[in-house]
Write a protein that holds these residues in place. Sequence first.
Motif, PDB file in Angstrom:
ATOM      1  N   ASP A  74       0.719  -1.302   0.247  1.00 20.20           N
ATOM      2  CA  ASP A  74       0.056   0.008   0.090  1.00 20.20           C
ATOM      3  C   ASP A  74       0.961   1.210  -0.017  1.00 20.20           C
ATOM      4  N   LYS A  75       0.362   2.371  -0.774  1.00 24.01           N
ATOM      5  CA  LYS A  75       1.319   3.531  -0.846  1.00 24.01           C
ATOM      6  C   LYS A  75       0.843   4.317   0.135  1.00 24.01           C
ATOM      7  N   GLY A  76       1.804   5.237   0.748  1.00 28.15           N
ATOM      8  CA  GLY A  76       1.380   6.152   1.694  1.00 28.15           C
ATOM      9  C   GLY A  76       2.082   5.886   2.978  1.00 28.15           C
ATOM     10  N   PRO A  77       2.095   7.115   3.809  1.00 26.95           N
ATOM     11  CA  PRO A  77       2.680   6.996   5.357  1.00 26.95           C
ATOM     12  C   PRO A  77       1.734   6.140   6.161  1.00 26.95           C
ATOM     13  N   GLY A  78       2.263   4.882   6.849  1.00 30.43           N
ATOM     14  CA  GLY A  78       1.674   4.212   7.727  1.00 30.43           C
ATOM     15  C   GLY A  78       0.968   3.040   7.341  1.00 30.43           C
ATOM     16  N   LEU A  79       1.154   2.903   5.912  1.00 31.80           N
ATOM     17  CA  LEU A  79       0.414   1.767   5.280  1.00 31.80           C
ATOM     18  C   LEU A  79       1.373   0.653   5.070  1.00 31.80           C
ATOM     19  N   GLY A  80       1.027  -0.509   5.087  1.00 36.86           N
ATOM     20  CA  GLY A  80       1.958  -1.650   4.749  1.00 36.86           C
ATOM     21  C   GLY A  80       1.772  -2.643   3.684  1.00 36.86           C
TER      22      GLY A  80
END
Length: 93
Positions: A74-80
């Motif tokens: 997953d793209k973006g901060p805090g996503l895994g």
Amino acid sequence: MPRIVAKKDGTCRTCGGRVRKGEYADFQADKGLAHPEPACAQGAARHRPNIRAGTCTCGTHVPPGKGHLRLVEDKGPGLGKRWAVDCARCAGL
């Protein structure tokens, strides 16, 4: 490719054979376990066991043990990372 000691039984991503708990295995997070022999460690990832039912992106229900797993980041901060399942038709099996 890091070599680990398997903490539980698994399936070799190349030959589909069993990797037993306590055996040495090569491991990559996106591909899974492989026997340390060159044929398996350097071979293409063909087997990744699907132990749960899921839904393919085309909407087809995929029962446990069928289809093909794919690692999705997953793209973006805090996503895994998560596993997505593809039906046999979408995976080209």
